[in-house]
Scaffold this active site. Sequence first.
Site, mmCIF file in Angstrom:
data_model
loop_
_atom_site.group_PDB
_atom_site.id
_atom_site.type_symbol
_atom_site.label_atom_id
_atom_site.label_comp_id
_atom_site.label_asym_id
_atom_site.label_seq_id
_atom_site.Cartn_x
_atom_site.Cartn_y
_atom_site.Cartn_z
ATOM 1 N N SER A 240 0.835 -1.216 0.000
ATOM 2 C CA SER A 240 0.000 0.000 0.000
ATOM 3 C C SER A 240 0.863 1.258 0.000
ATOM 4 O O SER A 240 0.562 2.225 -0.710
ATOM 5 C CB SER A 240 -0.969 0.003 1.182
ATOM 6 O OG SER A 240 -0.303 -0.289 2.387
ATOM 7 N N HIS A 270 -2.171 -8.891 2.096
ATOM 8 C CA HIS A 270 -1.842 -7.605 2.739
ATOM 9 C C HIS A 270 -2.981 -7.274 3.709
ATOM 10 O O HIS A 270 -3.266 -8.033 4.622
ATOM 11 C CB HIS A 270 -1.634 -6.573 1.632
ATOM 12 C CG HIS A 270 -0.968 -5.288 2.044
ATOM 13 N ND1 HIS A 270 -0.338 -5.103 3.241
ATOM 14 C CD2 HIS A 270 -0.849 -4.083 1.389
ATOM 15 C CE1 HIS A 270 0.153 -3.871 3.314
ATOM 16 N NE2 HIS A 270 -0.155 -3.228 2.199
ATOM 17 N N HIS A 316 5.642 -12.587 7.917
ATOM 18 C CA HIS A 316 5.846 -11.211 7.454
ATOM 19 C C HIS A 316 7.047 -11.156 6.519
ATOM 20 O O HIS A 316 7.992 -11.933 6.678
ATOM 21 C CB HIS A 316 6.070 -10.255 8.641
ATOM 22 C CG HIS A 316 5.819 -8.835 8.279
ATOM 23 N ND1 HIS A 316 6.800 -8.020 7.769
ATOM 24 C CD2 HIS A 316 4.678 -8.093 8.323
ATOM 25 C CE1 HIS A 316 6.273 -6.831 7.523
ATOM 26 N NE2 HIS A 316 4.991 -6.837 7.847
ATOM 27 N N ARG A 325 2.763 -4.395 16.814
ATOM 28 C CA ARG A 325 1.379 -3.922 16.621
ATOM 29 C C ARG A 325 0.394 -4.980 17.126
ATOM 30 O O ARG A 325 -0.695 -4.670 17.598
ATOM 31 C CB ARG A 325 1.128 -3.613 15.135
ATOM 32 C CG ARG A 325 2.051 -2.529 14.585
ATOM 33 C CD ARG A 325 1.905 -2.363 13.093
ATOM 34 N NE ARG A 325 2.254 -3.561 12.357
ATOM 35 C CZ ARG A 325 2.129 -3.715 11.051
ATOM 36 N NH1 ARG A 325 1.661 -2.724 10.323
ATOM 37 N NH2 ARG A 325 2.480 -4.839 10.462
ATOM 38 N N ASP A 371 -2.363 -8.289 11.718
ATOM 39 C CA ASP A 371 -3.710 -8.721 11.351
ATOM 40 C C ASP A 371 -4.225 -9.881 12.188
ATOM 41 O O ASP A 371 -5.414 -10.195 12.162
ATOM 42 C CB ASP A 371 -3.749 -9.102 9.864
ATOM 43 C CG ASP A 371 -3.500 -7.894 8.984
ATOM 44 O OD1 ASP A 371 -4.039 -6.826 9.298
ATOM 45 O OD2 ASP A 371 -2.751 -8.019 8.002
HETATM 46 N N1 HAX Z 1 1.260 -19.666 6.491
HETATM 47 C C1 HAX Z 1 1.721 -20.608 5.623
HETATM 48 N N2 HAX Z 1 2.781 -20.412 4.837
HETATM 49 C C2 HAX Z 1 3.413 -19.250 4.933
HETATM 50 C C3 HAX Z 1 3.018 -18.254 5.834
HETATM 51 C C4 HAX Z 1 1.889 -18.487 6.626
HETATM 52 N N3 HAX Z 1 1.382 -17.571 7.453
HETATM 53 N N4 HAX Z 1 3.846 -17.199 5.703
HETATM 54 C C5 HAX Z 1 4.739 -17.529 4.755
HETATM 55 N N5 HAX Z 1 4.461 -18.753 4.289
HETATM 56 C C6 HAX Z 1 5.114 -19.452 3.173
HETATM 57 C C7 HAX Z 1 4.972 -18.603 1.929
HETATM 58 O O1 HAX Z 1 3.695 -18.783 1.317
HETATM 59 C C8 HAX Z 1 6.123 -19.109 1.093
HETATM 60 O O2 HAX Z 1 5.733 -20.330 0.539
HETATM 61 P P1 HAX Z 1 6.156 -20.747 -0.975
HETATM 62 O O3 HAX Z 1 7.648 -20.844 -0.920
HETATM 63 O O4 HAX Z 1 5.462 -22.037 -1.194
HETATM 64 O O5 HAX Z 1 5.674 -19.633 -1.849
HETATM 65 C C9 HAX Z 1 7.188 -19.389 2.143
HETATM 66 O O6 HAX Z 1 6.494 -19.531 3.400
HETATM 67 C C10 HAX Z 1 8.212 -18.275 2.283
HETATM 68 O O7 HAX Z 1 7.509 -17.064 2.523
HETATM 69 P P2 HAX Z 1 8.181 -15.903 3.387
HETATM 70 O O8 HAX Z 1 9.425 -15.462 2.694
HETATM 71 O O9 HAX Z 1 8.292 -16.301 4.802
HETATM 72 O O10 HAX Z 1 7.062 -14.778 3.345
HETATM 73 P P3 HAX Z 1 6.814 -13.721 2.192
HETATM 74 O O11 HAX Z 1 7.685 -12.545 2.455
HETATM 75 O O12 HAX Z 1 6.875 -14.349 0.851
HETATM 76 O O13 HAX Z 1 5.286 -13.334 2.455
HETATM 77 C C11 HAX Z 1 3.389 -12.807 3.787
HETATM 78 C C12 HAX Z 1 4.886 -12.569 3.564
HETATM 79 C C13 HAX Z 1 2.903 -11.851 4.861
HETATM 80 C C14 HAX Z 1 2.629 -12.511 2.487
HETATM 81 C C15 HAX Z 1 3.178 -14.279 4.235
HETATM 82 O O14 HAX Z 1 3.820 -14.489 5.476
HETATM 83 C C16 HAX Z 1 1.729 -14.679 4.328
HETATM 84 O O15 HAX Z 1 1.123 -15.064 3.321
HETATM 85 N N6 HAX Z 1 1.099 -14.574 5.560
HETATM 86 C C17 HAX Z 1 -0.299 -14.851 5.710
HETATM 87 C C18 HAX Z 1 -1.148 -13.688 5.241
HETATM 88 C C19 HAX Z 1 -0.989 -12.490 6.167
HETATM 89 O O16 HAX Z 1 -1.097 -12.605 7.371
HETATM 90 N N7 HAX Z 1 -0.778 -11.301 5.580
HETATM 91 C C20 HAX Z 1 -0.666 -10.054 6.338
HETATM 92 C C21 HAX Z 1 0.754 -9.569 6.497
HETATM 93 C C22 HAX Z 1 0.839 -8.271 7.231
HETATM 94 C C23 HAX Z 1 0.368 -7.164 6.358
HETATM 95 O O17 HAX Z 1 0.936 -6.801 5.362
HETATM 96 N N8 HAX Z 1 -0.745 -6.632 6.686
HETATM 97 O O18 HAX Z 1 -1.292 -5.732 5.902
#
Ligand code: HAX
Length: 433
Positions: A240, A270, A316, A325, A371
């Site tokens: 964002s 996000h 994250h 937070r 979140d």
């Molecule tokens: N559950 C399961 N698997 C997860 C995970 C979770 N909560 N978090 C990361 N992973 C997985 C990823 O999907 C990725 O898998 P692949 O290799 O198969 O693609 C692997 O672990 C490595 O990911 P990462 O490097 O640890 O995390 P990223 O930087 O790629 O992604 C995310 C960060 C926040 C998008 C991710 O942790 C996620 O999808 N979390 C769940 C959704 C969430 O809570 N989002 C909100 C984040 C905070 C925010 O921005 N709020 O607005």
Amino acid sequence: MTQMKEKIASILPQWRERVTKLMKEHGDTEVNTVKISQFYGGMRGIKCLTTDISYLDPLEGIRFRGYTIPETLEKLPKAPGAEMPYVEGHLYLLLTGEIPTDDQVQEVIKDLQGRGEVPGYVWDTLRALPSDTHPMTMFSIAILALQKDSVFVKRYNEKMSKFEYWDPMYEDALNLLAKLHTIAAYIYRYKYKDDTPIEPDFSLDYGKNYAHMMGVDPPYDELSRLYFILHSDHESGNVSAHTTHLVASTLSDAYYSLSAGLNGLAGPLHGLANQEVLKWIQEMMKKVGDNPTKDDMHKFVWDTLKSGQVIPGYGHAVLRKTDPRYTSQREFALKHLPDDPIFKVVSLLYDVVPPILEEQGKAKNPWPNVDAHSGVIQWHYGVQEYDFYTVQFGVGRAYGVLPNIIWDRALGQAIERPKSLTLDMLEEIAGIK
Ligand code: HAX
């Protein structure tokens, strides 16, 4: 001119001087190299953005203008007897880098109150949409509808100097911020409360007025202040913030830029994650009952992972520990809703999820993010329409991303245009072609 705007004008020359010197004398100094994995890996970790408004340390969490969350909540001015600081004081801090005095906060409160009236055509625009339109879509459209009044566009068409850009950007940003809580509350009452919007009361501060317009009793006003402050800024690289910055870099105004940034916030990875968390917890409670044991949770978490989904609210891109937070919201919940059944589940999940994510070995950060907590507190106070939660996140996020684009223009940040390569080229660089 308000003290807040005067302050920016007075510190700006030194900031410009520092940037000019750095660019001129050290423009060729290298900061980092880029790995092939970062091309397909969402540019994770590449240091190529700059902001002075907040900084995210992977282990410590966010600092707003150098202050941690507990320091921010402690130092910013509060209304007499209030638990949480004024959101308006936080805006002063983000924009100027200084903790405001009571007098300075009161001036910001008055300034925003005076800009708060939302034109009727915004409501007509929202009412013209199909009734099943997502509230984030409505929020984004309402912001775009206001674009015709952009001061930046008017001044640009009058051929202002580029050194003045920050000034109309400031005016647009404040005009927008002043209205966002009213628009959000209107969408909520229109969509979910039988079309019964509550008129704003511009004698109240931002958090209190929002709670009033939502029709929710105290301490929802305190929660709203906390919520908007916590969600405001998370440095520049999150979707964002980066989108808002990117769009504004074309000299698009604050309306276009914020609307675009919020469209990014609407993604499930996000800002939409806060609604996903509650949905996921309630699915679990539906399946195993209202008092799930750790064993029930253990199984449900593994089932979610095995079906190829992520655990919402955990992980994250930058943080490598529990999001402060999350912790602030947990402290609020411990004080105000310790016996809430969903809060108890959120607490237990904190013990269950991280070891499982560690065992699975994929997520780099197994700890909860912002979140994981926000939905449960909203639910407790009767705001149970979780499609709406990201709109509230968006109101808070505007408090961070709009100050950022004011400073982008003040410091003359250029239009963004990184370079792309083809897969052939990358294979050549890798020596496999
Ligand atoms: N559950 C399961 N698997 C997860 C995970 C979770 N909560 N978090 C990361 N992973 C997985 C990823 O999907 C990725 O898998 P692949 O290799 O198969 O693609 C692997 O672990 C490595 O990911 P990462 O490097 O640890 O995390 P990223 O930087 O790629 O992604 C995310 C960060 C926040 C998008 C991710 O942790 C996620 O999808 N979390 C769940 C959704 C969430 O809570 N989002 C909100 C984040 C905070 C925010 O921005 N709020 O607005």
